[in-house]
Design an enzyme around this catalytic site. Structure first.
Site, PDB file in Angstrom:
ATOM      1  CE  LYS A   9       0.250  -1.426 -11.888  1.00  0.00           C
ATOM      2  NZ  LYS A   9      -0.928  -1.813 -11.144  1.00  0.00           N
TER       3      LYS A   9
ATOM      4  CB  CYS B  98      -1.081   2.519  -8.013  1.00  0.00           C
ATOM      5  SG  CYS B  98       0.400   1.418  -8.066  1.00  0.00           S
TER       6      CYS B  98
ATOM      7  CE1 TYR C 145      -5.202  15.564  -1.927  1.00  0.00           C
ATOM      8  CE2 TYR C 145      -5.433  16.158  -4.763  1.00  0.00           C
ATOM      9  CZ  TYR C 145      -5.010  15.587  -3.493  1.00  0.00           C
ATOM     10  OH  TYR C 145      -4.130  13.729  -4.487  1.00  0.00           O
TER      11      TYR C 145
ATOM     12  CE  LYS D 221       2.958  10.477  -4.094  1.00  0.00           C
ATOM     13  NZ  LYS D 221       2.821   9.403  -3.296  1.00  0.00           N
TER      14      LYS D 221
ATOM     15  CG  ASN E  13      -4.481   2.097  -4.797  1.00  0.00           C
ATOM     16  OD1 ASN E  13      -4.171   2.438  -4.336  1.00  0.00           O
ATOM     17  ND2 ASN E  13      -3.458   1.323  -6.065  1.00  0.00           N
TER      18      ASN E  13
ATOM     19  CG  PHE F  63      -1.738  -1.067   0.940  1.00  0.00           C
ATOM     20  CD1 PHE F  63      -3.153  -0.972   0.461  1.00  0.00           C
ATOM     21  CD2 PHE F  63      -1.995  -2.368   2.188  1.00  0.00           C
ATOM     22  CE1 PHE F  63      -4.033  -2.375   0.151  1.00  0.00           C
ATOM     23  CE2 PHE F  63      -2.458  -2.920   1.544  1.00  0.00           C
ATOM     24  CZ  PHE F  63      -3.511  -2.892   1.319  1.00  0.00           C
TER      25      PHE F  63
HETATM   26  N1  NAD Z   1       4.791   1.914  -7.786  1.00  0.00           N
HETATM   27  C1  NAD Z   1       4.279   2.349  -6.337  1.00  0.00           C
HETATM   28  O1  NAD Z   1       3.512   3.054  -6.037  1.00  0.00           O
HETATM   29  C2  NAD Z   1       3.220   0.917  -6.352  1.00  0.00           C
HETATM   30  C3  NAD Z   1       2.428   0.472  -4.904  1.00  0.00           C
HETATM   31  C4  NAD Z   1       1.649  -0.043  -4.489  1.00  0.00           C
HETATM   32  C5  NAD Z   1       1.756  -1.326  -5.502  1.00  0.00           C
HETATM   33  N2  NAD Z   1       1.928  -1.453  -6.242  1.00  0.00           N
HETATM   34  C6  NAD Z   1       2.266  -2.970  -6.768  1.00  0.00           C
HETATM   35  O2  NAD Z   1       3.766  -2.959  -6.679  1.00  0.00           O
HETATM   36  C7  NAD Z   1       4.010  -4.376  -8.106  1.00  0.00           C
HETATM   37  C8  NAD Z   1       5.384  -3.615  -8.171  1.00  0.00           C
HETATM   38  O3  NAD Z   1       5.135  -1.881  -9.026  1.00  0.00           O
HETATM   39  P1  NAD Z   1       6.511  -1.173  -9.131  1.00  0.00           P
HETATM   40  O4  NAD Z   1       6.521  -0.127  -9.195  1.00  0.00           O
HETATM   41  O5  NAD Z   1       7.473  -1.656  -7.863  1.00  0.00           O
HETATM   42  O6  NAD Z   1       7.142  -1.702 -10.491  1.00  0.00           O
HETATM   43  P2  NAD Z   1       8.837  -1.793 -11.642  1.00  0.00           P
HETATM   44  O7  NAD Z   1       8.148  -1.079 -12.824  1.00  0.00           O
HETATM   45  O8  NAD Z   1       8.980  -0.207 -10.791  1.00  0.00           O
HETATM   46  O9  NAD Z   1       8.876  -2.648 -10.741  1.00  0.00           O
HETATM   47  C9  NAD Z   1       9.153  -4.106 -11.669  1.00  0.00           C
HETATM   48  C10 NAD Z   1      10.487  -4.692 -11.906  1.00  0.00           C
HETATM   49  O10 NAD Z   1      10.732  -6.072 -11.182  1.00  0.00           O
HETATM   50  C11 NAD Z   1      11.388  -6.009 -12.563  1.00  0.00           C
HETATM   51  N3  NAD Z   1      11.392  -7.763 -12.995  1.00  0.00           N
HETATM   52  C12 NAD Z   1      10.673  -7.881 -14.291  1.00  0.00           C
HETATM   53  N4  NAD Z   1      10.909  -8.971 -14.621  1.00  0.00           N
HETATM   54  C13 NAD Z   1      11.552  -9.804 -13.816  1.00  0.00           C
HETATM   55  C14 NAD Z   1      12.093 -11.235 -13.928  1.00  0.00           C
HETATM   56  N5  NAD Z   1      11.002 -11.782 -14.644  1.00  0.00           N
HETATM   57  N6  NAD Z   1      12.124 -11.632 -12.446  1.00  0.00           N
HETATM   58  C15 NAD Z   1      12.693 -10.337 -12.286  1.00  0.00           C
HETATM   59  N7  NAD Z   1      12.888  -8.979 -11.704  1.00  0.00           N
HETATM   60  C16 NAD Z   1      11.638  -9.001 -12.925  1.00  0.00           C
HETATM   61  C17 NAD Z   1      12.384  -5.060 -13.271  1.00  0.00           C
HETATM   62  O11 NAD Z   1      13.374  -5.720 -14.245  1.00  0.00           O
HETATM   63  C18 NAD Z   1      11.821  -4.664 -12.981  1.00  0.00           C
HETATM   64  O12 NAD Z   1      13.010  -3.247 -11.336  1.00  0.00           O
HETATM   65  C19 NAD Z   1       3.479  -4.173  -9.070  1.00  0.00           C
HETATM   66  O13 NAD Z   1       1.791  -4.295  -9.159  1.00  0.00           O
HETATM   67  C20 NAD Z   1       2.450  -2.511  -8.943  1.00  0.00           C
HETATM   68  O14 NAD Z   1       1.504  -2.478  -9.376  1.00  0.00           O
HETATM   69  C21 NAD Z   1       3.276  -0.306  -6.647  1.00  0.00           C
END
Ligand code: NAD
Length: 465
Positions: free
Chosen positions: A276, A273, A264, A334, A219, A159
């Site tokens: 999507k 997030c 706001y 942001k 979300n 989260f």
């Molecule tokens: N970014 C946010 O604020 C946030 C918050 C909560 C949840 N999420 C969720 O968390 C998940 C990850 O989001 P993120 O923002 O960290 O994504 P990101 O794209 O920043 O990171 C994903 C990572 O996975 C790696 N990767 C891809 N394929 C791979 C494999 N086969 N083996 C190993 N590594 C591999 C990529 O190289 C990358 O470094 C998503 O489902 C997203 O919806 C994101």
């Protein structure tokens, strides 16, 4: 405990760094070699080029090669691992559904390795990625296909809010664990021991499907707050004279039943997030033949906000963008991040280019480099060659005919003076974040000011509110 975090982006890297602080043996694994080399260097600048979060590089440096290890190859380290966390990117497809290809590729790879392990103690495979409801079952299926023994699957959605990832991981509002067996709950309780009986942090144990749903509902409710204020609050302030948006906000949210978060008005919420996750939930419910009117409205309002100020500038300020130079201040979705995924600025800049501006003068305190790769300019004839990047707001404003504030960086609050000392009227200031407090002095000096949630202000008193 021995833990492997698969995927080290915005979610995986802070998660790995923070659980290493509890003294677990944590392996952070990614297929991106350059990324892993940067993390392994322990150098703040190299780490921040990938994930720029307050306190993150210090947290990594503290435990690097002690409790925290980085690798691009886990084939020799799966033996004895208690928990795998899947933190893979799950981007949207064009139809709104979730692209699980990265996730599934990683899951199959882990399953192949686990199928050959000698030590058959219980291993729990945990989804931290945001994945469609039912994906924990899919993970179970993948493990069974490869004949993995003695495993459990769980959903432990993340989260965190970007810009606060490290603090948010150290002190989350809640930890949600969805699993099937007491044995798996126990393994995760050992990992999260400090949260289990915490006086403030809610530790919730439930089914995997409920945990997956909690992430989507939370979300989408947050985005609904934002869209409510944009779809109702902003429209009121732009329609009726003499409404003070900030007072409206305080008056409404003084009721303890009403959320202050999201109250706001803005040029829309971006980030990887919100957009999507709402598209994915709409898709999941539509596939089941359910109505999604509310979610669709929330999504549409948010998208509309991202560029409608450009139309207002044309219709209310009679501003023609054709052949004009426009400074765009703030590119990240942001403040306090260099992440531009789904940022309002992406749409703003591309809409401005489509409207024929001669130049976009872009500035962001952190995201200029990220922007350069988004607007990759293969040859000098490309439309993106009209974007120039600047090292300060002042530099971006110099020589422009208008400016557009897209991100809520605090430094933009003081822009009124910078504008007045850098450019001369006629000049239009479009404020997508209501950052400029002393707009009176701007307007008094002949500048036009067009804020989200308010009517156009210009020195002719009859036309101001
Ligand atoms: N970014 C946010 O604020 C946030 C918050 C909560 C949840 N999420 C969720 O968390 C998940 C990850 O989001 P993120 O923002 O960290 O994504 P990101 O794209 O920043 O990171 C994903 C990572 O996975 C790696 N990767 C891809 N394929 C791979 C494999 N086969 N083996 C190993 N590594 C591999 C990529 O190289 C990358 O470094 C998503 O489902 C997203 O919806 C994101």
């Amino acid at each position: 405990m021995k833990i492997i975090v698969v995927g080290t982006g915005f979610v995986g890297l802070p998660h790995a760094a923070v659980i290493a602080e509890y003294g677990h043996e944590v392996y952070a694994y990614d297929i991106d070699e350059a990324r892993i080399a940067a993390y392994q260097s322990g150098e703040a600048a190299r780490i921040e080029a990938y994930v720029n979060e307050p306190g993150l590089s210090a947290a990594i440096a503290e435990n690097l090669n002690r409790y925290l290890f980085f690798t691009t190859d886990i084939s020799d380290i799966v033996e004895g691992t208690d928990i795998f966390f899947f933190c893979l990117n799950t981007p949207p497809k064009l139809d709104g559904s979730t692209d699980l290809s990265f996730y599934l590729k990683a899951a199959h790879h882990v399953a192949e390795l686990l199928a050959n392990r000698e030590d058959l103690t219980r291993v729990v495979l945990v989804n931290k990625s945001t994945v469609p409801i039912g994906t924990a079952r899919l993970l179970e299926q993948v493990m069974n296909e490869h004949n993995v023994k003695n495993f459990g699957v769980a959903s432990n959605p993340e989260f965190l809010a970007q810009g606060n990832a490290v603090d948010g991981s150290r002190k989350p509002d809640r930890v949600t664990v969805g699993a099937d067996t007491e044995e798996d709950f126990q393994i995760l309780r050992r990992l999260y021991a400090q949260f289990v009986n915490h006086v403030r942090i809610r530790y919730l144990e439930t089914t995997p499907e409920t945990a997956e749903s909690i992430k989507y509902v939370a979300n989408n409710l947050l985005l609904s707050y934002i869209s409510f204020w944009n779809g109702v609050g902003a429209r009121l302030g732009e329609t009726f004279p003499n409404i003070r948006m900030e007072d409206l906000k305080i008056g409404v949210t003084s009721d303890t039943r009403i959320s202050t978060w999201g109250s706001y008005v803005s040029n829309g919420a971006g980030g990887s997030c919100f957009g999507k996750d709402i598209q994915s939930l709409i898709y999941q419910l539509n596939q089941a033949g359910r109505s999604t009117d509310l979610l669709q409205a929330v999504y549409n309002i948010n998208e509309h906000q991202k560029t409608y100020l450009i139309d207002r500038a044309v219709h209310e300020a009679n501003f023609s963008f054709n052949q004009k130079s426009v400074a765009v201040l703030g590119l990240a979705f942001k403040k306090r991040t260099n992440d531009m995924r789904d940022s309002a600025a992406l749409k703003v800049v591309e809409t401005l280019l489509a409207r024929g501006v001669s130049e976009v003068r872009a500035y962001d305190p952190l995201a200029n480099d990220a922007a350069r790769s988004y607007w990759f300019n293969p040859d000098n004839n490309h439309l993106f060659s009209r974007i120039s990047y600047h090292n300060s707001a002042k530099e971006a404003i110099a020589g422009s005919d208008a400016l557009y504030i897209s991100t809520d960086w605090e430094e933009f609050r003081g822009l009124s003076r910078t504008i007045q000392t850098t450019v001369k009227p006629p000049y239009l200031v479009i404020d997508g974040r209501r950052m400029i407090r002393d707009f009176d002095s701007l307007v008094g000096s002949g500048f036009e000011y067009l804020p989200v949630g308010g009517s156009l202000l210009k020195s002719n008193a009859a036309e101001t509110k």
